[in-house]
Design an enzyme around this catalytic site. Structure first.
Site, PDB file in Angstrom:
ATOM      1  N   LYS B 105      19.359  68.720  60.385  1.00 47.01           N
ATOM      2  CA  LYS B 105      19.094  67.128  60.406  1.00 47.01           C
ATOM      3  C   LYS B 105      20.613  66.422  60.904  1.00 47.01           C
ATOM      4  O   LYS B 105      20.252  65.323  61.843  1.00 47.01           O
ATOM      5  CB  LYS B 105      18.786  66.535  59.202  1.00 47.01           C
ATOM      6  CG  LYS B 105      17.599  67.045  58.688  1.00 47.01           C
ATOM      7  CD  LYS B 105      16.523  66.208  59.290  1.00 47.01           C
ATOM      8  CE  LYS B 105      14.971  66.368  58.911  1.00 47.01           C
ATOM      9  NZ  LYS B 105      13.916  65.904  59.582  1.00 47.01           N
ATOM     10  N   GLU B 127      15.182  56.450  56.547  1.00 45.34           N
ATOM     11  CA  GLU B 127      14.069  57.005  55.641  1.00 45.34           C
ATOM     12  C   GLU B 127      14.383  58.284  55.137  1.00 45.34           C
ATOM     13  O   GLU B 127      15.024  59.139  55.980  1.00 45.34           O
ATOM     14  CB  GLU B 127      12.840  57.078  56.009  1.00 45.34           C
ATOM     15  CG  GLU B 127      12.441  57.897  57.013  1.00 45.34           C
ATOM     16  CD  GLU B 127      13.096  58.364  58.235  1.00 45.34           C
ATOM     17  OE1 GLU B 127      13.362  57.280  58.695  1.00 45.34           O
ATOM     18  OE2 GLU B 127      13.009  59.514  58.807  1.00 45.34           O
ATOM     19  N   SER B 394      16.151  76.408  59.738  1.00 41.56           N
ATOM     20  CA  SER B 394      16.684  74.990  59.750  1.00 41.56           C
ATOM     21  C   SER B 394      17.558  74.498  58.782  1.00 41.56           C
ATOM     22  O   SER B 394      18.277  73.392  58.899  1.00 41.56           O
ATOM     23  CB  SER B 394      15.122  74.130  59.969  1.00 41.56           C
ATOM     24  OG  SER B 394      14.512  74.214  58.883  1.00 41.56           O
TER      25      SER B 394
END
Lengths: 286, 412
Positions: B105, B127, B394
């Site tokens: 991220k 968000e 990830s």
């Protein structure tokens, strides 16, 4: 000439702005939307904006979000909005009805099916909050072919090229969003909106409506002096919900709330500047 | 970034990497479906991004941050014991779990926060569902001295208490969202509402490859560093491209970041893995590509979990990061043209893969990434020993301790 165009034409002759209240289908009670629409007309509404419930209303503030959530929880969907209009039309053939909502329910129903059903129900115009002109495709034409208008929004952040695009594609009226924010936000700068509308008038013969942030008679009167339509949503929806919570009749609450706003737009008539008859005639010729 | 853009420019109109069109469309998907007030700001963002990506100083700044703040490049790792267990092709892991804050991220939040700074914005909003994107945003905001507000569904805040605490430690304000289903999609709605109200000083850092144009393309570009590195690393170490690449897909940012540099390598099979929840047939899942249909939500046209009335459905997945009713529009397009094969893995299989990777390799994957691992195990078993399967790992699984413990009836 569509029912909406006819109504704006009548009001232009009267020299005053339209009062257009917004309610959500199925709120504050799942039943009774049609009665409420009639009550709005009795209280002085010149057209009615009917919300179509959607699970993810990104342009709405807490009041209309709440209304949509209650409507959905009670089982109200797009088809109930269409049914309400159809029922309304059994008694009222004159008052224009504008459906307002979001694109996904219409896409899932299918644009063609939606147009056919809206037309059959007696809908006059459609405003889809998350459908800018760039993504509208042939929807405006297709609606017009069924004698309905597609209303577009113009915001303070809309740049001149895009304003023109909205004007060329819209019919019925152009909806000016009076502030940067969601529905029901406060703090509208009336003087700035007046200037903005004057700018828009130089470019279009379409009637100009103003909404997002009009909740009292004073603001309605001020906006009624220069706009062709005064649109009231959250303040009314909030009142209806409170009335229902107290066990009172939403129809009576609607009439009580709307009466002073109705007087306000009618009294503002005397102060209304020239309506640019030349441009209006041009539009009629088109 | 711009380096990437220049490479694709030379590949002609045949390249699958030239999307989207000027309006942000990937075939019929993508676009800009937002309220009028946001049309100006998203266009301003597009212009600022276009200018930044072709500005060498911005690209330099981004790459420097990726190197010294995020910790890139992340390695590829040959998972030998996992490979033996699967009994087929060699399994390789791209270690995005080793990024600062524990997941991919941050590649994107670094890029967007630098862009926010360049645009003169002083406040960033985001968000978050599981809290990973919120933490990555709060982290970068602290690093750059930007005010930060994170919207999070109140239901998710309850499920992810420790990430809420992390964000607050980093100086972010975490705002509970009480509307709708009180989860990720509602947090996104609320962030959009904040943005429309505060457009003058606020930059909205979307955490995935969804939203109105330019977000899907911009987030993809920032995340493509994953695939670019992995492609080079596989060539260096194995001497050729992998035979298959696997990534999990919620909104789809890690997957698109991994896939994009491989799109024109037709010999590389690409596999996206959605969250099957309790199983597709149960209806309790988060797999719009596998079991949804095209519609419009959150600014773009894409595959959605929507009912016959066009209302957005509640989703379910054991991994909060995949618990989203939509998917990035580029994935929708890649699905329709058949370039990427999308399947799903249910909660049970994902949890098994979580344990398998933990016990065989000493690597605890995020539950999101565990979906990709589960699929890779199945896939590797069908392939030949000389073939290579590359999995995008990830994120790391520390954040999922409470969920995994609860599954085993253990209270932490």
């Amino acid at each position: 000439m569509s029912r909406l165009e006819r109504r704006f034409e009548e009001l232009r002759r009267e020299g005053r702005a339209a009062l257009i209240p917004y309610i959500m289908t199925g709120d504050p009670k799942p039943q009774g939307t049609t009665d409420l629409m009639h009550a709005l007309v009795r209280a002085g509404a010149d057209a009615v904006e009917l919300g179509m419930p959607f699970s993810d209303p990104i342009a709405d503030g807490p009041v209309i979000q709440g209304a949509g959530e209650r409507a959905l929880a009670a089982g109200c969907r797009l088809r109930h909005s269409l049914e309400a209009v159809s029922e309304f039309r059994e008694q009222d053939r004159e008052t224009p009805v504008i459906l307002m909502g979001y694109l996904n329910p219409i896409e899932i129903m299918g644009r063609e099916a939606f147009i056919a059903q809206a037309s059959a129900a007696g809908v006059d115009a459609v405003l889809i909050v998350d459908l800018p002109p760039e993504e509208a495709g042939t929807l405006a034409e297709d609606l017009r072919a069924a004698e309905m208008d597609l209303v577009f929004l113009v915001a303070p952040t809309t740049v001149p090229e895009r304003r023109e695009r909205a004007m060329s594609l819209a019919s019925g009226f152009l909806y000016y969003v009076s502030l940067k924010g969601v529905t029901g936000a406060g703090g509208m700068d009336v003087a700035r909106v007046r200037t903005e509308l004057a700018g828009l008038r130089e470019k279009t013969a379409l009637p100009l409506g103003v909404g997002f942030g009009i909740g009292d008679a004073e603001t309605a009167a001020a906006v009624g002096e220069f706009a062709d339509a005064v649109i009231v949503g959250s303040a009314l929806v909030g009142q209806l919900h409170e009335a229902a919570d107290r066990g009172e009749s939403p129809a009576i609450a609607a009439e009580t709330f709307l009466a002073p706003l109705s007087r306000a737009v009618r009294n503002a008539a005397g102060n209304k500047p020239d309506n640019q008859p030349d441009k209006q005639e041009d539009a009629a010729v088109k | 970034m711009s380096v990437e853009a220049k490479k694709t420019d030379g590949q002609g109109p045949q390249s699958l990497r030239d999307m989207p069109d000027a309006g942000g469309h990937f075939g019929i998907f993508g676009g800009r479906f937002v309220s009028e007030t946001l049309m100006g700001p998203v266009e301003e963002l597009r212009q600022a991004y276009e200018a930044a990506r072709s500005d060498a100083s911005f690209v330099d700044q981004f790459e420097t941050e990726l190197a010294c703040f995020v910790g890139r490049p992340t390695p590829i790792y040959p998972a030998e014991r996992l490979t033996r267990f699967a009994g087929g092709a060699s399994i390789w892991l791209k270690r995005e779990d080793l990024c600062h804050t524990g997941a991919h991220k941050i590649n994107n939040t670094v890029g967007q926060a630098l862009l926010a700074q360049r645009m003169g914005k002083t406040r960033v909003i985001a968000e978050t569902g599981a809290g990973q994107h919120g933490v990555a945003t709060a982290t970068v905001a602290a690093r750059l001295g930007l005010d930060c507000v994170v919207y999070m569904g109140s239901e998710d805040m309850r499920r992810q208490e420790s990430n809420v605490f992390r964000m607050r430690l980093l100086g972010a304000e975490v705002v509970p969202v009480e509307s709708g289903s009180r989860t990720l999609k509602d947090a996104l709605n609320e962030a959009m509402r904040d943005w429309v109200t505060n457009v003058d000083d606020t930059f909205y850092i979307i955490g995935t490859v969804a939203g109105p144009h330019p977000y899907p393309a911009m987030v993809r570009d920032f995340q493509s560093v994953i695939g670019r590195e992995a492609r080079e690393q596989m060539l260096d170490v194995t001497g050729r491209l992998p035979d298959a690449v696997v990534a999990c897909v919620g909104g789809g940012s890690n997957a698109i970041g991994m896939f994009h540099p491989f799109l024109d390598d037709s010999e590389v099979a690409l596999h996206g893995v959605e969250a099957g929840g309790d199983g597709l047939e149960s209806g309790r899942h988060a797999a719009p590509l596998s079991a949804g249909r095209p519609g419009v939500l959150h600014g773009n046209r894409t595959y959605l979990m929507t009912d016959d009335d066009g209302q957005i459905l509640h989703t379910h997945s054991v991994s909060a990061g995949l618990d989203y009713p939509g998917v990035g529009p580029e994935h929708a397009w890649l699905h329709d043209i058949g370039r990427v094969e999308y399947g799903s893995v249910d909660d049970k299989a994902a949890l098994e893969a979580f344990h398998r990777l933990s016990s065989l390799e000493g690597i605890m994957p995020a539950l999101e990434s565990a979906h990709a691992v589960a699929h890779a195990l199945e896939l590797a078993a069908k392939l030949k020993p000389e073939e290579n399967v590359l999995v995008n790992l990830s994120g790391r699984g520390d954040k999922d301790m409470a969920t995994v413990a609860a599954q085993q009836g253990v209270a932490l």
